[in-house]
Design a protein around this motif. Structure first.
Motif, short mmCIF file in Angstrom:
data_model
loop_
_atom_site.label_atom_id
_atom_site.label_comp_id
_atom_site.label_asym_id
_atom_site.label_seq_id
_atom_site.Cartn_x
_atom_site.Cartn_y
_atom_site.Cartn_z
N TYR A 96 0.85 -1.18 0.00
CA TYR A 96 0.00 0.00 0.00
C TYR A 96 0.88 1.23 0.00
N ILE A 97 0.33 2.29 -0.55
CA ILE A 97 0.99 3.59 -0.58
C ILE A 97 -0.03 4.62 -0.15
N ARG A 98 0.37 5.47 0.75
CA ARG A 98 -0.53 6.53 1.21
C ARG A 98 -0.51 7.71 0.24
N LYS A 99 -1.69 8.30 0.04
CA LYS A 99 -1.81 9.53 -0.72
C LYS A 99 -1.59 10.68 0.24
N PRO A 100 -0.98 11.76 -0.15
CA PRO A 100 -0.30 11.96 -1.42
C PRO A 100 0.97 11.12 -1.47
N PHE A 101 1.35 10.70 -2.65
CA PHE A 101 2.51 9.84 -2.82
C PHE A 101 3.57 10.53 -3.66
N TYR A 102 4.78 10.02 -3.56
CA TYR A 102 5.88 10.51 -4.38
C TYR A 102 5.94 9.64 -5.64
N PRO A 103 5.93 10.26 -6.82
CA PRO A 103 5.98 9.47 -8.05
C PRO A 103 7.15 8.50 -8.11
N LEU A 104 8.33 8.91 -7.65
CA LEU A 104 9.49 8.01 -7.70
C LEU A 104 9.28 6.79 -6.81
N GLU A 105 8.66 6.99 -5.65
CA GLU A 105 8.38 5.85 -4.77
C GLU A 105 7.36 4.91 -5.42
N LEU A 106 6.33 5.47 -6.01
CA LEU A 106 5.32 4.66 -6.68
C LEU A 106 5.94 3.79 -7.77
N VAL A 107 6.74 4.39 -8.63
CA VAL A 107 7.38 3.65 -9.72
C VAL A 107 8.32 2.58 -9.17
N ALA A 108 9.07 2.91 -8.13
CA ALA A 108 9.99 1.94 -7.53
C ALA A 108 9.23 0.74 -6.96
N ARG A 109 8.13 0.99 -6.29
CA ARG A 109 7.34 -0.12 -5.72
C ARG A 109 6.72 -0.98 -6.82
N ILE A 110 6.24 -0.33 -7.88
CA ILE A 110 5.69 -1.08 -9.01
C ILE A 110 6.76 -1.98 -9.61
N ARG A 111 7.92 -1.41 -9.87
CA ARG A 111 9.02 -2.20 -10.45
C ARG A 111 9.40 -3.37 -9.55
N ALA A 112 9.44 -3.13 -8.25
CA ALA A 112 9.80 -4.20 -7.30
C ALA A 112 8.77 -5.32 -7.35
N LYS A 113 7.49 -4.98 -7.35
CA LYS A 113 6.45 -6.02 -7.40
C LYS A 113 6.52 -6.80 -8.70
N LEU A 114 6.67 -6.10 -9.82
CA LEU A 114 6.74 -6.78 -11.11
C LEU A 114 7.99 -7.65 -11.22
N ARG A 115 9.08 -7.19 -10.66
CA ARG A 115 10.32 -7.98 -10.68
C ARG A 115 10.13 -9.28 -9.89
N ARG A 116 9.51 -9.20 -8.73
CA ARG A 116 9.28 -10.39 -7.92
C ARG A 116 8.34 -11.38 -8.62
N VAL A 117 7.32 -10.86 -9.29
CA VAL A 117 6.42 -11.73 -10.04
C VAL A 117 7.18 -12.43 -11.15
N ALA A 118 8.01 -11.70 -11.88
CA ALA A 118 8.79 -12.28 -12.97
C ALA A 118 9.75 -13.35 -12.44
N GLN A 119 10.39 -13.08 -11.31
CA GLN A 119 11.31 -14.05 -10.72
C GLN A 119 10.57 -15.31 -10.27
N SER A 120 9.40 -15.14 -9.70
CA SER A 120 8.60 -16.30 -9.26
C SER A 120 8.17 -17.14 -10.45
N ARG A 121 7.74 -16.48 -11.51
CA ARG A 121 7.31 -17.23 -12.71
C ARG A 121 8.49 -17.94 -13.34
N ALA A 122 9.65 -17.29 -13.36
CA ALA A 122 10.85 -17.91 -13.95
C ALA A 122 11.26 -19.13 -13.13
#
Length: 133
Positions: free
Chosen positions: A101-127
């Motif tokens: 979860y991310i609280r509003k208002p949010f920092y765009p850089l933090e949002l993008v970093a968290r998205i990338r981290a989640k997507l990376r973990r999903v890709a690693q799990s699938r691999a």
């Protein structure tokens, strides 16, 4: 040709959706926005996004209800975006299946970093589950 990663945002505030689109599209993500829970669920089934950003407080189906419906069908990563600061609301979102979860208002850089981290973990799990795929 590899398809672009699709991020879906569900929020009843058009301004938030426009902001998210302006942050995520330049980062190379396809963006789809839905204003409210009812519209979001059918759009989610149609688009099958790679990650969902989900507001908690919405009229009609709230974020908890939308998350519950999605979790019955999918393990897509979900990051709750919320203006709520109550620990119980944040805890409840994680307990019913949110990945972060991310609280509003949010920092765009933090949002993008968290998205990338989640997507990376999903890709690693699938691999790990499908080596050589």
């Amino acid at each position: 040709m590899k398809k672009r990663t699709c991020i879906m945002a569900i929020d009843d505030e058009e301004e938030i959706l426009r902001l998210l689109k302006s942050i995520l599209e330049p980062e190379g993500y396809d963006f789809v926005g839905a204003t409210g829970g009812e519209a979001a669920f059918s759009l989610w089934r149609e688009r099958q996004p790679d990650l969902i950003l989900l507001d908690i407080m919405m009229p009609g189906l709230d974020g908890f209800q939308v998350l519950d419906l999605i979790r019955r069908k999918s393990d897509v990563p979900v990051i709750m975006l919320t203006g709520q600061s109550e620990v119980t609301a944040l805890r409840d979102s994680v307990e019913i299946g949110a990945d972060d979860y991310i609280r509003k208002p949010f920092y765009p850089l933090e949002l993008v970093a968290r998205i990338r981290a989640k997507l990376r973990r999903v890709a690693q799990s699938r691999a790990a589950l499908h080596p050589g795929a």
